[in-house]
Design a protein around this motif. Structure first.
Motif, mmCIF file in Angstrom:
data_model
loop_
_atom_site.group_PDB
_atom_site.id
_atom_site.type_symbol
_atom_site.label_atom_id
_atom_site.label_comp_id
_atom_site.label_asym_id
_atom_site.label_seq_id
_atom_site.Cartn_x
_atom_site.Cartn_y
_atom_site.Cartn_z
ATOM 1 N N THR A 106 4.473 -4.866 0.748
ATOM 2 C CA THR A 106 3.512 -5.599 -0.081
ATOM 3 C C THR A 106 2.283 -5.952 0.747
ATOM 4 O OG1 THR A 106 5.302 -6.543 -1.423
ATOM 5 C CG2 THR A 106 3.168 -7.649 -1.509
ATOM 6 N N PHE A 107 1.105 -5.856 0.141
ATOM 7 C CA PHE A 107 -0.106 -6.305 0.809
ATOM 8 C C PHE A 107 -1.011 -6.970 -0.225
ATOM 9 C CE2 PHE A 107 -1.762 -2.483 -1.014
ATOM 10 C CZ PHE A 107 -3.130 -2.687 -1.136
ATOM 11 N N LYS A 108 -1.902 -7.806 0.275
ATOM 12 C CA LYS A 108 -2.857 -8.516 -0.582
ATOM 13 C C LYS A 108 -4.180 -7.767 -0.553
ATOM 14 C CE LYS A 108 -2.610 -12.888 -0.820
ATOM 15 N NZ LYS A 108 -2.634 -14.346 -0.505
ATOM 16 N N ILE A 139 7.723 3.210 4.061
ATOM 17 C CA ILE A 139 6.677 3.213 3.049
ATOM 18 C C ILE A 139 5.386 2.679 3.645
ATOM 19 C CG2 ILE A 139 6.118 2.573 0.671
ATOM 20 C CD1 ILE A 139 8.990 1.724 0.315
ATOM 21 N N SER A 140 4.257 3.255 3.215
ATOM 22 C CA SER A 140 2.942 2.792 3.658
ATOM 23 C C SER A 140 1.968 2.783 2.492
ATOM 24 C CB SER A 140 2.376 3.693 4.766
ATOM 25 O OG SER A 140 3.196 3.666 5.908
ATOM 26 N N TRP A 141 0.983 1.863 2.594
ATOM 27 C CA TRP A 141 -0.126 1.813 1.639
ATOM 28 C C TRP A 141 -1.386 2.359 2.305
ATOM 29 C CZ3 TRP A 141 -0.338 1.280 -3.387
ATOM 30 C CH2 TRP A 141 0.645 0.559 -4.064
ATOM 31 N N PHE A 142 -2.189 3.085 1.523
ATOM 32 C CA PHE A 142 -3.469 3.602 1.997
ATOM 33 C C PHE A 142 -4.549 3.219 0.989
ATOM 34 C CE2 PHE A 142 -0.312 6.168 4.040
ATOM 35 C CZ PHE A 142 -0.849 6.548 5.260
ATOM 36 N N VAL A 143 -5.789 3.116 1.476
ATOM 37 C CA VAL A 143 -6.936 2.841 0.614
ATOM 38 C C VAL A 143 -7.952 3.961 0.809
ATOM 39 C CG1 VAL A 143 -8.053 1.384 2.361
ATOM 40 C CG2 VAL A 143 -8.693 1.156 -0.055
ATOM 41 N N TRP A 144 -8.607 4.355 -0.291
ATOM 42 C CA TRP A 144 -9.556 5.462 -0.262
ATOM 43 C C TRP A 144 -10.957 4.938 0.018
ATOM 44 C CZ3 TRP A 144 -10.003 10.423 0.359
ATOM 45 C CH2 TRP A 144 -11.155 11.084 -0.058
ATOM 46 N N PHE A 145 -11.623 5.550 1.027
ATOM 47 C CA PHE A 145 -13.009 5.231 1.346
ATOM 48 C C PHE A 145 -13.888 6.415 0.940
ATOM 49 C CE2 PHE A 145 -10.914 2.209 4.119
ATOM 50 C CZ PHE A 145 -11.745 1.092 4.023
ATOM 51 N N PRO A 146 -14.626 6.294 -0.172
ATOM 52 C CA PRO A 146 -15.453 7.420 -0.638
ATOM 53 C C PRO A 146 -16.512 7.839 0.370
ATOM 54 C CG PRO A 146 -15.218 5.733 -2.354
ATOM 55 C CD PRO A 146 -14.691 5.141 -1.090
ATOM 56 N N ILE A 147 -17.102 6.873 1.080
ATOM 57 C CA ILE A 147 -18.167 7.204 2.028
ATOM 58 C C ILE A 147 -17.615 8.084 3.152
ATOM 59 C CG2 ILE A 147 -19.827 6.253 3.668
ATOM 60 C CD1 ILE A 147 -20.063 3.810 1.926
ATOM 61 N N LEU A 148 -16.408 7.737 3.638
ATOM 62 C CA LEU A 148 -15.793 8.516 4.716
ATOM 63 C C LEU A 148 -15.033 9.725 4.200
ATOM 64 C CD1 LEU A 148 -14.369 5.563 6.839
ATOM 65 C CD2 LEU A 148 -16.542 6.754 7.145
ATOM 66 N N GLU A 174 -4.963 3.918 6.371
ATOM 67 C CA GLU A 174 -3.708 3.180 6.202
ATOM 68 C C GLU A 174 -3.955 1.676 6.272
ATOM 69 O OE1 GLU A 174 0.887 3.027 7.921
ATOM 70 O OE2 GLU A 174 -0.583 4.422 8.770
ATOM 71 N N ILE A 175 -3.283 0.949 5.405
ATOM 72 C CA ILE A 175 -3.383 -0.511 5.367
ATOM 73 C C ILE A 175 -2.251 -1.101 6.204
ATOM 74 C CG2 ILE A 175 -3.287 -2.549 3.876
ATOM 75 C CD1 ILE A 175 -4.324 -0.756 1.614
ATOM 76 N N PRO A 176 -2.553 -1.936 7.172
ATOM 77 C CA PRO A 176 -1.491 -2.520 7.998
ATOM 78 C C PRO A 176 -0.630 -3.485 7.190
ATOM 79 C CG PRO A 176 -3.621 -3.516 8.526
ATOM 80 C CD PRO A 176 -3.897 -2.378 7.581
ATOM 81 N N ALA A 177 0.592 -3.089 6.948
ATOM 82 C CA ALA A 177 1.551 -3.928 6.208
ATOM 83 C C ALA A 177 2.949 -3.544 6.668
ATOM 84 C CB ALA A 177 1.412 -3.734 4.699
ATOM 85 N N LYS A 178 3.786 -4.505 6.923
ATOM 86 C CA LYS A 178 5.124 -4.266 7.455
ATOM 87 C C LYS A 178 6.131 -4.101 6.321
ATOM 88 C CE LYS A 178 8.540 -6.077 10.688
ATOM 89 N NZ LYS A 178 8.898 -7.199 11.597
ATOM 90 N N PRO A 179 6.838 -2.967 6.277
ATOM 91 C CA PRO A 179 7.860 -2.767 5.231
ATOM 92 C C PRO A 179 9.050 -3.707 5.424
ATOM 93 C CG PRO A 179 7.215 -0.676 6.238
ATOM 94 C CD PRO A 179 6.668 -1.762 7.109
ATOM 95 N N ARG A 180 9.729 -3.968 4.342
ATOM 96 C CA ARG A 180 10.945 -4.791 4.372
ATOM 97 C C ARG A 180 12.117 -3.935 3.914
ATOM 98 N NH1 ARG A 180 11.480 -9.766 0.269
ATOM 99 N NH2 ARG A 180 11.212 -7.979 -1.123
ATOM 100 N N VAL A 181 13.233 -4.017 4.633
ATOM 101 C CA VAL A 181 14.423 -3.224 4.326
ATOM 102 C C VAL A 181 15.602 -4.158 4.105
ATOM 103 C CG1 VAL A 181 16.007 -1.450 5.138
ATOM 104 C CG2 VAL A 181 13.569 -1.271 5.671
#
Length: 318
Positions: free
Chosen positions: A222-224, A180-189, A194-201
């Protein structure tokens, strides 16, 4: 969460046959048909085959292949003690009830009526897919759950003074574990980053309906999120799975509406102050007419200073 178990079958013949690998999936508890890829590639049908032999080695076992079923001149013979588990359909191997113990290596040898013989093997691995269409997203503010759900697109309002929050994406009862990965949207770009966050299994636990849970895994990441600006959109992606993406948009609410103190209202009423009486429409219109007439007269005689004074006096009255 009850999962759907699927068997992933990678079919490949002996190197000398030049058969390309194929991929077959079976749901756990269903009837799965494992074809002989060499026959498919050569264009053979069941009428072209005199005999075919199927063997099995369980996953992780170092034992020699065990003969499980044979087909010879139209007659099927069970070699395994579990006669209800396997069958042959047009020379293809049939697993009548797919379970976790069916994982392993299935090898075959067929002989055509023209005495052409060929060997091959089928690598069968188990896969358990999540029943839900999408991962589950949870939003925490100061360790308090603010939102949780599986909506494909969700807008969440948070207090205007929120500086940061935690976002968690979770997939349960899957095998192999889902990345699983989290991404954030950049309207300008105009793109996702992708947000650097390590999954837990972790291994999934089960108390009831364990058939689809045993041997599966729960994955979460999880990310802050720092809310430096308003209207941020995040996306959770479950890679190499059939799960759909989830987008979450965070919007800060406007400043809270300030209401009057009830005690202050009571004190004003007791003193007879109450609310100021607004000017009626009639009074306001007559005042405007009078001012316009006076202003016109003053403009004719050029008395600009007096006109300004009258305007200031009227504004004070209003």
């Amino acid at each position: 969460m009850i999962g759907i178990a699927v068997f992933v079958v990678t079919l490949c013949a002996a190197c000398t046959s030049g058969i390309s690998p194929t991929h077959v999936e079976f749901e756990r508890g269903s009837r799965g048909v494992v074809p002989c890829p060499a026959m498919v590639d050569r264009g053979y049908s069941a009428s072209d085959i005199e005999a075919i032999y199927w063997f099995f080695v369980p996953e992780g076992s170092s034992h020699s292949p065990e003969s499980i079923i044979t087909y010879f001149r139209g007659v099927t013979t069970h070699q395994s003690s579990n006669t209800e588990r396997y069958d042959i359909q047009n020379t293809s191997l049939v697993i009548t009830n797919v379970t976790g113990s069916a994982a392993g290596t299935y090898s075959y040898r067929y002989l055509s009526w023209l005495k052409v013989s060929e060997d091959g093997s089928d690598e069968v691995s188990e896969k358990v897919s999540c029943k839900s269409k999408r991962p589950k997203v949870s939003l925490y503010i100061d360790d308090q759950l603010s939102y949780e759900g599986t909506d494909s697109s969700k807008t969440v309002e948070v207090p205007s003074d929120t500086a940061e929050l935690n976002l968690t994406c979770r997939v349960e009862h899957a095998k192999p574990a889902v990345n699983i990965s989290w991404f954030v949207w950049f309207p300008i770009l105009n793109r996702w980053e992708e947000i650097p966050a390590k999954p837990r299994v972790q291994p999934a636990s089960c108390e009831t309906e364990c058939f689809f849970v045993n041997g599966t895994f729960n994955s979460d990441v999880t990310f802050k999120a720092s809310l430096e600006r308003n209207n941020l959109t995040f996306k959770c992606v479950a890679h190499t799975s059939r799960l759909e993406d989830i987008e979450v948009t965070i919007i800060k609410t406007q400043n809270d509406i300030v209401t009057a103190d009830p005690q202050e209202v009571t004190d004003r009423d007791s003193l007879g102050l109450g609310e100021p009486t607004p000017m009626t429409n009639c009074t306001y219109s007559m005042s405007i007419l009078i001012i316009l007439l006076i202003a016109t007269s003053l403009l004719v005689v050029g008395c600009t200073c007096s006109f300004i004074y009258l305007l200031f006096f009227f504004s004070c009255m209003v």
